[in-house]
Scaffold this active site. Sequence first.
Site, PDB file in Angstrom:
ATOM      1  CB  SER A   1      46.230  42.603  47.748  1.00  0.00           C
ATOM      2  OG  SER A   1      46.414  41.276  48.158  1.00  0.00           O
TER       3      SER A   1
ATOM      4  CG  HIS B   1      42.678  41.609  51.412  1.00  0.00           C
ATOM      5  ND1 HIS B   1      43.939  41.997  51.813  1.00  0.00           N
ATOM      6  CD2 HIS B   1      42.837  41.131  50.162  1.00  0.00           C
ATOM      7  CE1 HIS B   1      44.807  41.754  50.856  1.00  0.00           C
ATOM      8  NE2 HIS B   1      44.160  41.233  49.840  1.00  0.00           N
TER       9      HIS B   1
ATOM     10  CG  ASP C   1      43.898  42.383  55.134  1.00  0.00           C
ATOM     11  OD1 ASP C   1      43.605  41.219  54.788  1.00  0.00           O
ATOM     12  OD2 ASP C   1      44.416  43.209  54.365  1.00  0.00           O
TER      13      ASP C   1
END
Length: 546
Positions: free
Chosen positions: A205, A465, A429
Site C-alpha cells: 500500500s 487490499h 482491492d
Amino acid sequence: MFSKKIVQLALTLSQVAIGLASTLGNTTECTADTFTYPTDQLSGTSSLGITAAPVFNYTAISVIPGTTVGASFTVDFCNVTVTYTHPGWNDTIHSTVWLPAQDNWNGRLQALGGGGYSASFGALYTTQAVAKGYIAIDTDAGHVKGDAPSLVPNTWALTSPGNVNLYLLEDWGSRSLHEMAVVGKAVTEAFYGAEPVYSYFSGCSGGGRQALEIAQKYPEDFDGIIAAAPALNLENFIPAGYWTAQVMRDLNTYPPACEIDAFTEAAIQECDELDGLQDGIIALPELCAFDPHTVVGQSFNCSGTMREFTSAGASVVQAAWTGPRSQDGMTGWFGLNKDASLTSYYAATTCTSNSTCSAAPLGLFSSWITYFSAKDPDFDLGNMTDTQFFSYLKQSQDEYHSIVAAANPDLSGFRAAGGKMISWQGLADEAIPPNGAVAYFQQVQDLDSDAQSFVRFYQAPGVGHCQTTVGPNPNGAFDQLVAWVENAVVPETLTAVDTSGNTRNLCSWPLQQIYVGGNSSDPDSFNCTLAAYPSFAADFPFYDSF
Ligand SMILES: *[C@@H]1O[C@H](CO)[C@@H](O)[C@H](O)[C@H]1NC(C)=O
Ligand SMILES: *[C@@H]1O[C@H](CO)[C@@H](O)[C@H](O)[C@H]1NC(C)=O
Ligand SMILES: *[C@@H]1O[C@H](CO)[C@@H](O)[C@H](O)[C@H]1NC(C)=O
Ligand SMILES: *[C@@H]1O[C@H](CO)[C@@H](O)[C@H](O)[C@H]1NC(C)=O
Ligand SMILES: *[C@@H]1O[C@H](CO)[C@@H](O)[C@H](O)[C@H]1NC(C)=O
Ligand SMILES: *[C@@H]1O[C@H](CO)[C@@H](O)[C@H](O)[C@H]1NC(C)=O
Ligand SMILES: *[C@@H]1O[C@H](CO)[C@@H](O)[C@H](O)[C@H]1NC(C)=O
Ligand SMILES: *[C@@H]1O[C@H](CO)[C@@H](O)[C@H](O)[C@H]1NC(C)=O
Ligand SMILES: *[C@@H]1O[C@H](CO)[C@@H](O)[C@H](O)[C@H]1NC(C)=O
C-alpha cells in the site's frame, strides 16, 4: 558482481562465527558511542542525536507486509534511533535501526514501509524481520513519532490554514527513504564492522508506493524491492476515492450495505466464469461488462427482508466501478473492480435503526481533500460541488504529482544498479483501484521491452487490499525476491496460497490467469494467457494526460 557478493556473504558469515564472543550480551557495544552520524553522506541534514540501548525478550505480533503471515515473535536486538533535521525545514526525523545479536545476524538488511499517511508501522513489521536474522530499519519521515495516524494527516499536513507543509510532504514522499538507507548501512557497519551484504525494502500500500519511489529516485539503495499493492499516484486516487460519497449526496441516496453488496454479488454472478471457473472471483476484470442498471427492479434478500434494486443505487455502484471522470474526460481516476467490497470504504454508509443512512467514506479520502486540497481543517466537505471536486483533483495532480506519485516508468537506474523488484496487486482491492498499477507496469514494459529481466508485476485475483479476501495471497513473495537477487531464481510465477491452504501460481503480467480444467485446489488446473487489457491511452485519456 554476483559472485563477489557470494564471497562477501561467506566472509561476513565467517566473521560472524569468529566474533561470537562479541554478542549483544556485551551491552557496552550497544551504546550511542558506537555510532557516528554519517554527515558526509547526507548533505543538507544535521544530526539531532543518536540513542542506542539493548532490548531483550521483546515480544510483538508481527507480519510480513502484504501477507496473511502474522505471528508473535520474541527477539533481542540493539535498538538504535538516529534523529536528524534538514536545517531550515523545521523537521525532526527518527530513523530506527534494530540490530540482531551478531551471531543471529544473517548478513542482510531489511527496510520496512508504512501505509496510509504513515511512513512506518514500527514493531508490527520490524519484529518478524529481526526474528529471521535481518537488520530491520524504518523511518517516521518526520511525523510525530509513534503518533502518526495513518488515515488522517492532521498532525503534520499544514503549517497554517492555507499552507501545506511541503517539507514534511517531501520527507514523506521520498527523501527520508534514502536517508533511512544511508543511516541503516552506517549503523550496520559501526556495529558489526561490515556493511550488509544484501539490502531489501518491503512494503504494501503506502509502503508499495515508497518501494517505487526508491526504485525510481534512489535506485542504488536496495538490491531487492517488494512493492505490494502500491499506492502510486496517491495524489490522484486518494481524493478520487471520495467520488462515490459525492455521488450519493448528488443523488441524495445512501443505499444500505445489503443493497451495495447485492450489486457486487450480481456482478460476480455474471462475470465469475469469464476465466473458466466459478469460484466467486472475477479474475479477468477487463472482460466484465456488467451494468448495474440491468438489475434495477429485481429483488434481493436483505437479511430476510426482500428489497428491490434501485436506479439510484445502481448509479452509486457505477460511480465506484467507473471512478470519477470530468466532462472532458481529462481529469479522473480508475474505479475498483467489480468483485471488490464496496461497503468497506468506497460506498460505505452508516444507517440508524430507522434505516436512514449517510455516507461514511474512508477518512483517508476525505482528509486529503480537507488538508491537501482545501488546506483548511474546517473545510465543509458536505457542501462541496462536483465542479469543486474536479478542480481539486486537477490541483492535486498539479501540486503534488512530482512529490508523491512514484509513477515514473523509467527504471533504468534500478536496472543498471542490478536491482530486482517484485510487485503485485490484488484484483479485488477495496482501497486502491488495481488499474493504477496495471497502467504503470504497462508503461514500464512499453519503455523497456526487457523490463521483466529485473521487474515483475503479478495480478492476484480475488485478493483484497494487502491481504486476501477470497483468492490466494502471495505470502512467499519476499522469499522469492531473495532467491531472485541472491541465486538468480527468476520468479516466473508468484506462489500464492488461500485461507484453505490451496496454492496457485500467479501470472507475470502481461499474462493473466485462466482455468484450464481439473481440481481447482491444484495449481496445475490454471494457466497463464496473454492479458485482455484495455488500451489505457484510448479508454482512459486522463491517464495519458500526466
Ligand atoms: C565488549 O566490548 C568491548 C568494547 O568493544 C570489548 O573491549 C570487550 O572485549 C567486549 N567483551 C566481550 C566479552 O566481547
Ligand atoms: C529472556 O527470557 C528468557 C526465557 O524466559 C530468560 O531466561 C532470560 O533471562 C530473559 N532475558 C532477559 C534479559 O530478561
Ligand atoms: C527504541 O529506542 C527509542 C528511542 O529511545 C524508544 O523510543 C523506543 O521505545 C525503543 N524501542 C524499544 C522496542 O524499546
Ligand atoms: C517548528 O515545528 C514545531 C512543531 O513541530 C512548531 O511548534 C514550531 O512553531 C515550528 N517552528 C517554526 C519556526 O515554524
Ligand atoms: C433471505 O435470507 C434469510 C437469511 O438472512 C433466509 O432465512 C431466507 O430464507 C432468505 N429468503 C429467500 C427468499 O431467499
Ligand atoms: C431517523 O433517525 C435519525 C436519528 O436517530 C433522525 O435524525 C431522523 O429524523 C430519523 N428519520 C426518520 C425518517 O424518521
Ligand atoms: C451546507 O452548508 C449549510 C450552510 O452553511 C449548512 O447548514 C449545512 O449543514 C451544510 N451541509 C452539510 C452536509 O454539511
Ligand atoms: C480437490 O483436491 C483437494 C485437495 O487435494 C481434495 O481435498 C478434494 O477432494 C478434490 N476435489 C475433487 C472434486 O476431486
Ligand atoms: C501452461 O501450459 C503450458 C502448456 O501446457 C505449460 O507448459 C505451462 O507450464 C503452463 N503454465 C502454468 C503457469 O501452469
